[in-house]
Motif scaffolding. Structure first.
Motif, PDB file in Angstrom:
ATOM      1  N   LYS A 253       0.844  -0.899  -0.250  1.00  0.00           N
ATOM      2  CA  LYS A 253       0.387   0.240  -0.471  1.00  0.00           C
ATOM      3  C   LYS A 253       0.831   0.888  -0.076  1.00  0.00           C
ATOM      4  CE  LYS A 253      -3.052   2.690   2.980  1.00  0.00           C
ATOM      5  NZ  LYS A 253      -1.881   3.593   3.432  1.00  0.00           N
ATOM      6  N   ASN A 254       2.154   1.757   0.710  1.00  0.00           N
ATOM      7  CA  ASN A 254       2.756   2.805   0.602  1.00  0.00           C
ATOM      8  C   ASN A 254       3.524   3.211  -0.401  1.00  0.00           C
ATOM      9  OD1 ASN A 254       1.489   2.882   4.140  1.00  0.00           O
ATOM     10  ND2 ASN A 254       3.638   2.177   4.755  1.00  0.00           N
ATOM     11  N   SER A 255       3.825   1.766  -0.711  1.00  0.00           N
ATOM     12  CA  SER A 255       4.913   1.533  -2.469  1.00  0.00           C
ATOM     13  C   SER A 255       3.929   2.380  -3.091  1.00  0.00           C
ATOM     14  CB  SER A 255       5.229   0.428  -2.746  1.00  0.00           C
ATOM     15  OG  SER A 255       4.345  -0.763  -2.973  1.00  0.00           O
ATOM     16  N   ARG A 256       2.538   2.233  -3.144  1.00  0.00           N
ATOM     17  CA  ARG A 256       1.640   1.888  -3.936  1.00  0.00           C
ATOM     18  C   ARG A 256       1.788   0.710  -5.417  1.00  0.00           C
ATOM     19  NH1 ARG A 256       1.901   6.986  -1.976  1.00  0.00           N
ATOM     20  NH2 ARG A 256       0.505   8.018  -1.554  1.00  0.00           N
ATOM     21  N   LEU A 257       2.073  -0.318  -5.480  1.00  0.00           N
ATOM     22  CA  LEU A 257       2.394  -0.937  -6.013  1.00  0.00           C
ATOM     23  C   LEU A 257       0.468  -1.959  -5.956  1.00  0.00           C
ATOM     24  CD1 LEU A 257       5.264  -2.914  -5.487  1.00  0.00           C
ATOM     25  CD2 LEU A 257       4.526  -2.153  -7.229  1.00  0.00           C
ATOM     26  N   ILE A 258      -0.224  -1.512  -5.090  1.00  0.00           N
ATOM     27  CA  ILE A 258      -1.451  -2.168  -4.298  1.00  0.00           C
ATOM     28  C   ILE A 258      -2.003  -1.005  -3.699  1.00  0.00           C
ATOM     29  CG2 ILE A 258      -2.983  -4.001  -3.929  1.00  0.00           C
ATOM     30  CD1 ILE A 258      -1.445  -5.986  -4.238  1.00  0.00           C
ATOM     31  N   LYS A 259      -3.240  -0.458  -4.136  1.00  0.00           N
ATOM     32  CA  LYS A 259      -3.873   0.985  -3.819  1.00  0.00           C
ATOM     33  C   LYS A 259      -4.822   0.401  -2.465  1.00  0.00           C
ATOM     34  CE  LYS A 259      -6.137   2.942  -7.917  1.00  0.00           C
ATOM     35  NZ  LYS A 259      -7.390   4.087  -8.254  1.00  0.00           N
ATOM     36  N   ARG A 260      -5.265  -0.213  -1.787  1.00  0.00           N
ATOM     37  CA  ARG A 260      -5.956  -0.287  -0.872  1.00  0.00           C
ATOM     38  C   ARG A 260      -5.305  -0.940   0.326  1.00  0.00           C
ATOM     39  NH1 ARG A 260     -10.755  -1.426  -2.698  1.00  0.00           N
ATOM     40  NH2 ARG A 260     -11.057  -0.277  -4.287  1.00  0.00           N
ATOM     41  N   ARG A 261      -4.989  -1.052   1.049  1.00  0.00           N
ATOM     42  CA  ARG A 261      -4.126  -2.409   2.314  1.00  0.00           C
ATOM     43  C   ARG A 261      -4.952  -4.045   1.926  1.00  0.00           C
ATOM     44  NH1 ARG A 261      -1.466  -1.510   8.421  1.00  0.00           N
ATOM     45  NH2 ARG A 261      -0.755  -4.067   8.433  1.00  0.00           N
ATOM     46  N   THR A 262      -6.326  -3.536   1.923  1.00  0.00           N
ATOM     47  CA  THR A 262      -7.585  -4.707   1.954  1.00  0.00           C
ATOM     48  C   THR A 262      -7.218  -5.332   0.899  1.00  0.00           C
ATOM     49  OG1 THR A 262      -8.790  -3.154   1.076  1.00  0.00           O
ATOM     50  CG2 THR A 262      -9.181  -3.132   3.884  1.00  0.00           C
ATOM     51  N   VAL A 263      -6.986  -4.375  -0.024  1.00  0.00           N
ATOM     52  CA  VAL A 263      -6.617  -4.636  -1.502  1.00  0.00           C
ATOM     53  C   VAL A 263      -5.220  -6.276  -1.908  1.00  0.00           C
ATOM     54  CG1 VAL A 263      -6.312  -5.115  -4.137  1.00  0.00           C
ATOM     55  CG2 VAL A 263      -8.019  -3.563  -3.138  1.00  0.00           C
ATOM     56  N   ALA A 264      -4.226  -5.796  -1.010  1.00  0.00           N
ATOM     57  CA  ALA A 264      -3.018  -6.091  -0.684  1.00  0.00           C
ATOM     58  C   ALA A 264      -2.710  -7.491  -0.020  1.00  0.00           C
ATOM     59  CB  ALA A 264      -2.162  -5.126  -0.155  1.00  0.00           C
ATOM     60  N   LYS A 265      -3.543  -7.224   0.863  1.00  0.00           N
ATOM     61  CA  LYS A 265      -4.042  -8.716   2.257  1.00  0.00           C
ATOM     62  C   LYS A 265      -4.844  -9.734   1.315  1.00  0.00           C
ATOM     63  CE  LYS A 265      -6.212 -10.476   6.574  1.00  0.00           C
ATOM     64  NZ  LYS A 265      -6.672 -11.889   6.020  1.00  0.00           N
ATOM     65  N   GLU A 266      -5.830  -9.518   0.450  1.00  0.00           N
ATOM     66  CA  GLU A 266      -6.565 -10.388  -0.812  1.00  0.00           C
ATOM     67  C   GLU A 266      -5.461 -11.214  -1.002  1.00  0.00           C
ATOM     68  OE1 GLU A 266     -10.051  -8.364  -2.119  1.00  0.00           O
ATOM     69  OE2 GLU A 266     -10.811  -8.127   0.109  1.00  0.00           O
ATOM     70  N   ALA A 267      -5.083 -10.155  -1.918  1.00  0.00           N
ATOM     71  CA  ALA A 267      -3.719 -11.045  -2.655  1.00  0.00           C
ATOM     72  C   ALA A 267      -2.912 -11.670  -1.849  1.00  0.00           C
ATOM     73  CB  ALA A 267      -3.045  -9.326  -4.059  1.00  0.00           C
ATOM     74  N   CYS A 268      -2.515 -11.697  -1.246  1.00  0.00           N
ATOM     75  CA  CYS A 268      -1.504 -12.206  -0.752  1.00  0.00           C
ATOM     76  C   CYS A 268      -2.359 -13.644   0.097  1.00  0.00           C
ATOM     77  CB  CYS A 268      -1.033 -11.597   1.046  1.00  0.00           C
ATOM     78  SG  CYS A 268      -0.358 -10.310   0.693  1.00  0.00           S
ATOM     79  N   ASP A 269      -3.848 -13.421   1.032  1.00  0.00           N
ATOM     80  CA  ASP A 269      -4.577 -15.001   0.790  1.00  0.00           C
ATOM     81  C   ASP A 269      -5.388 -15.772  -0.454  1.00  0.00           C
ATOM     82  OD1 ASP A 269      -4.981 -13.606   2.987  1.00  0.00           O
ATOM     83  OD2 ASP A 269      -6.727 -12.915   3.182  1.00  0.00           O
TER      84      ASP A 269
END
Length: 81
Positions: free
Chosen positions: A8-24
């Motif tokens: 999220k902070n690096s803006r590779l993915i817009k939202r932290r929840t979306v980043a978590k879903e991608a990891c899951d």
């Protein structure tokens, strides 16, 4: 720093929840291993992200707790993508 927060902070993915879903969904790997959202990221790590039809691979250059839009691109270097 946690992987989901870094994405999220690096803006590779817009939202932290979306980043978590991608990891899951096992679409993110760190140094060749499938990573969970809580995986710790360090300078020098290589992150690979699958986005539907495309993918990107980046090397972590810097870790910041918060970054402005202009500074976010300096947090990583694109290796492939």
């Amino acid at each position: 720093m946690r992987l989901d927060k870094y994405l999220k902070n690096s803006r590779l993915i817009k939202r932290r929840t979306v980043a978590k879903e991608a990891c899951d969904e096992q679409r993110v790997s760190v140094n060749g291993r499938v990573a969970k959202a809580g995986t710790e990221v360090e300078v020098g790590d290589v992150i690979h992200i699958e986005f539907g039809n495309s993918s990107i691979e980046v090397r972590v250059l810097d870790i910041k707790d918060s970054a402005r839009k202009e500074d976010a691109a300096g947090m990583y270097e694109v290796i492939e993508g």
